[in-house]
Design a protein around this motif. Structure first.
Motif, PDB file in Angstrom:
ATOM      1  N   PHE A 143       8.525  94.292  46.429  1.00 25.81           N
ATOM      2  CA  PHE A 143       9.587  95.138  47.372  1.00 25.81           C
ATOM      3  C   PHE A 143      10.644  94.624  47.830  1.00 25.81           C
ATOM      4  N   PRO A 144      10.874  95.482  48.718  1.00 27.61           N
ATOM      5  CA  PRO A 144      12.750  95.037  49.455  1.00 27.61           C
ATOM      6  C   PRO A 144      12.665  94.277  50.552  1.00 27.61           C
ATOM      7  N   ASP A 145      11.229  94.925  51.709  1.00 29.71           N
ATOM      8  CA  ASP A 145      10.557  94.772  53.475  1.00 29.71           C
ATOM      9  C   ASP A 145       9.831  94.456  53.339  1.00 29.71           C
ATOM     10  N   ALA A 146       9.234  94.172  54.169  1.00 33.80           N
ATOM     11  CA  ALA A 146       7.902  94.724  54.776  1.00 33.80           C
ATOM     12  C   ALA A 146       7.258  96.403  54.554  1.00 33.80           C
ATOM     13  N   GLN A 147       8.534  96.968  55.283  1.00 38.07           N
ATOM     14  CA  GLN A 147       8.198  98.211  55.701  1.00 38.07           C
ATOM     15  C   GLN A 147       8.132  99.076  54.208  1.00 38.07           C
ATOM     16  N   SER A 148       8.263  98.872  52.956  1.00 34.95           N
ATOM     17  CA  SER A 148       8.306  99.488  51.182  1.00 34.95           C
ATOM     18  C   SER A 148       6.668  98.937  51.112  1.00 34.95           C
ATOM     19  N   ALA A 149       6.316  97.986  51.380  1.00 34.17           N
ATOM     20  CA  ALA A 149       5.158  97.683  51.298  1.00 34.17           C
ATOM     21  C   ALA A 149       3.668  98.078  51.380  1.00 34.17           C
ATOM     22  N   LEU A 150       4.635  98.891  53.093  1.00 36.25           N
ATOM     23  CA  LEU A 150       3.024  99.271  54.097  1.00 36.25           C
ATOM     24  C   LEU A 150       3.249 100.683  53.409  1.00 36.25           C
ATOM     25  N   GLU A 151       4.810 100.540  53.241  1.00 37.29           N
ATOM     26  CA  GLU A 151       4.423 102.422  52.473  1.00 37.29           C
ATOM     27  C   GLU A 151       3.980 102.469  50.587  1.00 37.29           C
ATOM     28  N   GLN A 152       3.272 101.901  49.801  1.00 38.96           N
ATOM     29  CA  GLN A 152       2.621 101.658  49.181  1.00 38.96           C
ATOM     30  C   GLN A 152       1.603 101.368  49.584  1.00 38.96           C
ATOM     31  N   LEU A 153       0.993 100.978  50.185  1.00 44.45           N
ATOM     32  CA  LEU A 153      -0.291 100.846  51.534  1.00 44.45           C
ATOM     33  C   LEU A 153      -0.834 102.068  51.776  1.00 44.45           C
ATOM     34  N   GLU A 154       0.007 102.380  52.187  1.00 43.21           N
ATOM     35  CA  GLU A 154      -0.136 103.515  53.048  1.00 43.21           C
ATOM     36  C   GLU A 154      -0.640 105.016  51.657  1.00 43.21           C
ATOM     37  N   GLY A 155       0.214 105.032  50.814  1.00 41.78           N
ATOM     38  CA  GLY A 155      -0.316 105.617  49.527  1.00 41.78           C
ATOM     39  C   GLY A 155      -1.504 105.680  49.303  1.00 41.78           C
ATOM     40  N   ALA A 156      -1.986 104.296  48.622  1.00 38.07           N
ATOM     41  CA  ALA A 156      -2.981 103.736  47.276  1.00 38.07           C
ATOM     42  C   ALA A 156      -3.710 104.369  49.296  1.00 38.07           C
ATOM     43  N   ALA A 157      -4.416 104.361  50.088  1.00 35.74           N
ATOM     44  CA  ALA A 157      -5.422 105.069  51.445  1.00 35.74           C
ATOM     45  C   ALA A 157      -4.694 106.101  50.969  1.00 35.74           C
ATOM     46  N   ARG A 158      -4.124 107.047  50.631  1.00 38.77           N
ATOM     47  CA  ARG A 158      -4.754 108.140  50.730  1.00 38.77           C
ATOM     48  C   ARG A 158      -4.999 108.932  49.338  1.00 38.77           C
ATOM     49  N   ASP A 159      -4.663 107.994  48.304  1.00 38.10           N
ATOM     50  CA  ASP A 159      -5.145 108.242  47.434  1.00 38.10           C
ATOM     51  C   ASP A 159      -6.209 108.079  46.743  1.00 38.10           C
ATOM     52  N   TYR A 160      -6.781 107.415  48.223  1.00 41.12           N
ATOM     53  CA  TYR A 160      -8.658 106.255  47.924  1.00 41.12           C
ATOM     54  C   TYR A 160      -8.956 107.303  48.964  1.00 41.12           C
ATOM     55  N   ILE A 161      -8.733 107.972  49.766  1.00 43.32           N
ATOM     56  CA  ILE A 161      -9.209 109.611  50.596  1.00 43.32           C
ATOM     57  C   ILE A 161      -9.479 110.969  49.557  1.00 43.32           C
ATOM     58  N   ASP A 162      -8.502 110.819  48.434  1.00 39.29           N
ATOM     59  CA  ASP A 162      -8.715 112.339  47.767  1.00 39.29           C
ATOM     60  C   ASP A 162      -8.825 111.469  47.166  1.00 39.29           C
ATOM     61  N   GLU A 163      -9.541 110.428  46.304  1.00 35.59           N
ATOM     62  CA  GLU A 163     -11.006 110.409  45.295  1.00 35.59           C
ATOM     63  C   GLU A 163     -11.902 110.383  46.463  1.00 35.59           C
ATOM     64  N   LEU A 164     -12.085 109.785  47.090  1.00 38.63           N
ATOM     65  CA  LEU A 164     -13.490 110.240  48.412  1.00 38.63           C
ATOM     66  C   LEU A 164     -13.944 112.069  48.587  1.00 38.63           C
ATOM     67  N   LEU A 165     -13.273 112.420  48.523  1.00 42.39           N
ATOM     68  CA  LEU A 165     -13.130 113.473  49.719  1.00 42.39           C
ATOM     69  C   LEU A 165     -13.218 114.894  47.951  1.00 42.39           C
ATOM     70  N   SER A 166     -12.807 114.714  47.200  1.00 45.93           N
ATOM     71  CA  SER A 166     -13.430 115.009  45.503  1.00 45.93           C
ATOM     72  C   SER A 166     -13.716 115.277  45.376  1.00 45.93           C
ATOM     73  N   PRO A 167     -15.155 115.080  45.260  1.00 44.76           N
ATOM     74  CA  PRO A 167     -16.287 115.592  45.286  1.00 44.76           C
ATOM     75  C   PRO A 167     -16.595 116.728  45.363  1.00 44.76           C
ATOM     76  N   ARG A 168     -16.431 116.671  47.082  1.00 45.69           N
ATOM     77  CA  ARG A 168     -16.311 117.859  48.558  1.00 45.69           C
ATOM     78  C   ARG A 168     -15.434 119.201  47.992  1.00 45.69           C
ATOM     79  N   GLU A 169     -14.654 118.961  47.330  1.00 45.78           N
ATOM     80  CA  GLU A 169     -13.767 119.140  47.055  1.00 45.78           C
ATOM     81  C   GLU A 169     -14.226 120.399  45.832  1.00 45.78           C
ATOM     82  N   ARG A 170     -15.090 119.854  44.882  1.00 46.11           N
ATOM     83  CA  ARG A 170     -15.509 120.695  44.044  1.00 46.11           C
ATOM     84  C   ARG A 170     -16.403 121.045  44.317  1.00 46.11           C
ATOM     85  N   GLY A 171     -17.547 120.611  45.525  1.00 39.74           N
ATOM     86  CA  GLY A 171     -19.148 120.995  45.404  1.00 39.74           C
ATOM     87  C   GLY A 171     -19.791 120.866  45.261  1.00 39.74           C
ATOM     88  N   GLY A 172     -19.887 119.318  45.140  1.00 40.79           N
ATOM     89  CA  GLY A 172     -20.898 117.887  44.719  1.00 40.79           C
ATOM     90  C   GLY A 172     -21.142 117.181  45.594  1.00 40.79           C
TER      91      GLY A 172
END
Length: 90
Positions: free
Chosen positions: A61-90
């Motif tokens: 990473f060029p700086d801490a801000q770039s590392a933070l952006e990757q972490l936030e992206g991973a958090a959004r991906d995790y939230i998407d995974e958590l909600l995917s069964p709900r979104e499919r009705g399961g």
């Protein structure tokens, strides 16, 4: 260190920070570590998911801000995974 609270993203608030850990010339090469907290009903909610995440080497990473952006992206991906069964009705 870089940190911020974002949200709501699909009903979740993301509290994330990334910091450089380790020192040059030490046995442990410098690397970024992230602290992540997800809450569903606001940042002061006592029920939360908390994780420490190894983000990568200082050369990844060029700086801490770039590392933070990757972490936030991973958090959004995790939230998407958590909600995917709900979104499919399961």
């Amino acid at each position: 260190m870089a940190g911020r609270i974002t949200g709501p993203y699909k009903g979740f608030f993301i509290n994330a920070s990334a910091s450089l850990n380790g020192a040059s010339g030490s046995a442990n090469a410098p690397h970024y570590v992230g602290a992540l907290s997800l809450t569903e009903h606001g940042v002061d909610e006592p029920r939360k998911l908390e994780r420490l995440v190894e983000l990568g080497s200082v050369t990844d990473f060029p700086d801490a801000q770039s590392a933070l952006e990757q972490l936030e992206g991973a958090a959004r991906d995790y939230i998407d995974e958590l909600l995917s069964p709900r979104e499919r009705g399961g």
